[in-house]
Design an enzyme around this catalytic site. Structure first.
Site, PDB file in Angstrom:
ATOM      1  N   HIS A   1       0.888  -1.216  -0.087  1.00 29.20           N
ATOM      2  CA  HIS A   1       0.046   0.023  -0.056  1.00 29.20           C
ATOM      3  C   HIS A   1       0.900   1.245   0.044  1.00 29.20           C
ATOM      4  O   HIS A   1       1.536   1.559  -1.069  1.00 29.20           O
ATOM      5  CB  HIS A   1      -0.952  -0.107   1.268  1.00 29.20           C
ATOM      6  CG  HIS A   1      -2.052   0.763   1.264  1.00 29.20           C
ATOM      7  ND1 HIS A   1      -2.240   1.691   0.299  1.00 29.20           N
ATOM      8  CD2 HIS A   1      -2.912   1.262   2.371  1.00 29.20           C
ATOM      9  CE1 HIS A   1      -3.537   2.156   0.694  1.00 29.20           C
ATOM     10  NE2 HIS A   1      -3.805   2.083   1.936  1.00 29.20           N
TER      11      HIS A   1
ATOM     12  N   HIS B   1      -2.219  -1.532 -10.977  1.00 33.17           N
ATOM     13  CA  HIS B   1      -3.071  -0.907  -9.752  1.00 33.17           C
ATOM     14  C   HIS B   1      -4.342  -1.616  -9.941  1.00 33.17           C
ATOM     15  O   HIS B   1      -4.869  -2.208 -10.983  1.00 33.17           O
ATOM     16  CB  HIS B   1      -3.450   0.451 -10.246  1.00 33.17           C
ATOM     17  CG  HIS B   1      -4.187   1.355  -8.805  1.00 33.17           C
ATOM     18  ND1 HIS B   1      -5.158   1.170  -8.547  1.00 33.17           N
ATOM     19  CD2 HIS B   1      -3.351   1.996  -7.871  1.00 33.17           C
ATOM     20  CE1 HIS B   1      -5.461   1.717  -7.458  1.00 33.17           C
ATOM     21  NE2 HIS B   1      -4.397   2.558  -6.861  1.00 33.17           N
TER      22      HIS B   1
ATOM     23  N   ASP C   1       2.639   5.968  -7.331  1.00 30.21           N
ATOM     24  CA  ASP C   1       4.207   5.737  -6.471  1.00 30.21           C
ATOM     25  C   ASP C   1       5.331   5.939  -7.411  1.00 30.21           C
ATOM     26  O   ASP C   1       6.452   6.031  -6.890  1.00 30.21           O
ATOM     27  CB  ASP C   1       3.959   4.424  -5.639  1.00 30.21           C
ATOM     28  CG  ASP C   1       3.286   4.524  -4.331  1.00 30.21           C
ATOM     29  OD1 ASP C   1       3.224   5.454  -3.944  1.00 30.21           O
ATOM     30  OD2 ASP C   1       2.368   3.502  -4.315  1.00 30.21           O
TER      31      ASP C   1
END
Ligand code: ACO
Length: 441
Positions: A267, A306, A362
């Site tokens: 996460h 994702h 990210d």
């Protein structure tokens, strides 16, 4: 068009018509489907909640196929361009953009809560010199509940409001204290003349100067990153917040639980892994080897893929552009060339195209944080600060939702049928492989 689903149970030959509401089937409707009076009825089995809606929500909308993200209806691109983190936080927790006077009052109310009790500071000083800042954050936010016993009154609107302001106000202070602890530096008290992110930078990086002057480009870049991380509907940490909150635990315990979920590498910890990966690649000439390993299933391309986005993550697009503004101040990160080339090669490669794997939030955020001088352990902490507004909005929505009950999923039991207890001396001495039950400790 009829808003129903008709299914036939091949075990019994019976047909059932189940209502569809907002594109969803109520899982409890399935319990009507039984083979006989002793059958508890059909349940849906969905590990990881891959296709289960756990709530109705008005906070954030995502269309993963089209790469769309909106907070309260406003596209993330517009908020990123025109808003500030505190204004966006107001939008997220209250549902509407503030007027000028409401924004001023909100900023004042948050700023008033940036200080922490001296005992909380002493509590943080009790952590070891090498404590992970995310562990410090989780523990300290949990400890906040002991300072505010009024927070337990979760059904009281005024209490919910004041805890929300306290949490949004204090998160940067706790995060900065955690960072200073890891560097062996004295804690810096908040400077309420500065903006939300300007004050955060001051608490992080102020040394001997009387007044810290944050670099406006870095202050703005951090504010932008905070907007992009403010909420993301029912992700793992928001779900943790809702589950813990459903037991009517106080909001400090709720946010501590959410932050604990965020700390995991699947996460909020992924941006850290991206930086490690890019450093390991080192040079663009090593990319083909990495791609080969990824395609052979030996490793994953961190910052790619994702659960929801099957298109370019809109946040990654914005962060990629912001990176260059940051580099004008910090100098160009050597990681960016590797990242750009990696992205180019991956997006052209059939393996990634077929699986619809695109850069996620990210992929570029870690590069900016790294260029700004943050150690990788601080990355999840930087994520937790802005996500606090999202967690509070999700929590408040859950508390007020009359349909919500204590979160308590069903299970599909696959263990032993009833068996008789064997006295200790009647049990056979066997090797560990015979006593080990799969999934046991
Ligand atoms: N690199 C290589 N292959 C990948 C990657 C990746 N990053 N992500 C998914 N795949 C492949 C899988 O191997 C699988 O292939 P297969 O069908 O041949 O078996 C297919 O794509 C589907 O992958 P799943 O793991 O089933 O997808 P899921 O939705 O469960 O996982 C996740 C999503 C965890 C984000 C995954 O894409 C991943 O591990 N990415 C890398 C870690 C990362 O960047 N996480 C940050 C997510 S954003 C956030 O949380 C803030």
């Amino acid at each position: 068009m009829a808003q129903t689903l008709t299914v036939r149970d091949d075990r019994t030959g019976k047909e059932y018509t189940l209502p569809i509401e907002d594109g969803a089937l109520r899982a409890t409707e399935l319990s009507r489907i039984k083979t006989g009076p002793d059958d508890g009825g059909l349940v849906s089995y969905d590990p990881g909640f891959v296709n289960t809606a756990s709530c109705k929500s008005k906070v954030t909308y995502i269309d993963g196929d089209r790469g769309i993200l909106r907070y309260r209806g406003y596209p993330i691109e517009e908020l990123a361009e025109k808003s500030t983190y505190l204004e966006t936080a107001y939008l997220i927790v209250k549902g509407e953009l503030p007027t000028t006077s409401h924004l001023a009052m909100w900023q004042h109310n948050i700023t008033m809560h940036t200080m922490v009790h001296e005992s909380l500071k002493n509590f943080m000083q009790g952590f070891r010199y090498d404590a992970h800042p995310m562990g410090m954050l989780v523990g300290t936010v949990g400890a906040l509940s002991t300072f505010y016993p009024d927070a337990r009154d979760v059904m009281d609107l005024e209490s919910r409001r004041v805890q929300t302001r306290r949490l949004i106000g204090k998160m940067p202070t706790i995060a900065a204290f955690a960072y200073r602890n890891s560097r062996g530096l004295p804690y810096v008290y908040p400077d309420n003349d500065l903006s939300y992110t300007g004050n955060f930078l001051a608490m992080l990086f102020k040394m001997t100067e009387l007044k810290y002057k944050p670099n406006p480009v870095l202050e703005q870049a951090l504010d932008l990153l905070f907007i992009l991380h403010a909420d993301h509907e029912q992700n793992c940490s928001s779900t943790a917040a809702r589950v813990v909150g459903s037991a009517l635990a106080d909001p400090y315990s709720v946010v501590a639980a959410a932050a604990a979920a965020l700390s995991g590498p699947r996460h909020g910890g992924a941006n850290e892994e991206v930086v490690h990966m890019l450093r390991q690649i080192g040079s663009t000439k090593n990319i083909p080897d990495l791609i080969k390993q990824v395609k052979a299933g030996e490793r994953r391309l961190m910052g790619f893929g994702h659960r929801v986005y099957k298109n370019y993550d809109p946040r990654a697009k914005i962060i990629k552009e912001a990176a260059y503004q940051v580099f004008e101040v910090t100098g160009k990160s050597p990681l960016i060339d590797v990242a750009l080339e990696l992205e180019k090669i991956a997006l052209d490669d059939e393996y990634f195209v077929k699986r619809r794997l695109y850069p996620n939030v990210d992929f570029y955020s870690g590069i900016i944080y790294d260029a700004m001088g943050f150690p990788v352990e601080m990355f999840p902490v930087l994520f937790a600060i802005p996500r606090t507004s999202g967690w509070m909005a999700q929590w408040a929505e859950m508390v007020l939702d009359e349909e919500q009950r204590i979160a308590r999923p069903k299970q599909v039991y696959t263990g032993h049928a009833e068996r008789a207890y064997l006295p200790l001396d009647a049990r056979r001495d066997v090797g560990p492989s015979e006593t080990e039950v799969s999934g046991s400790l």
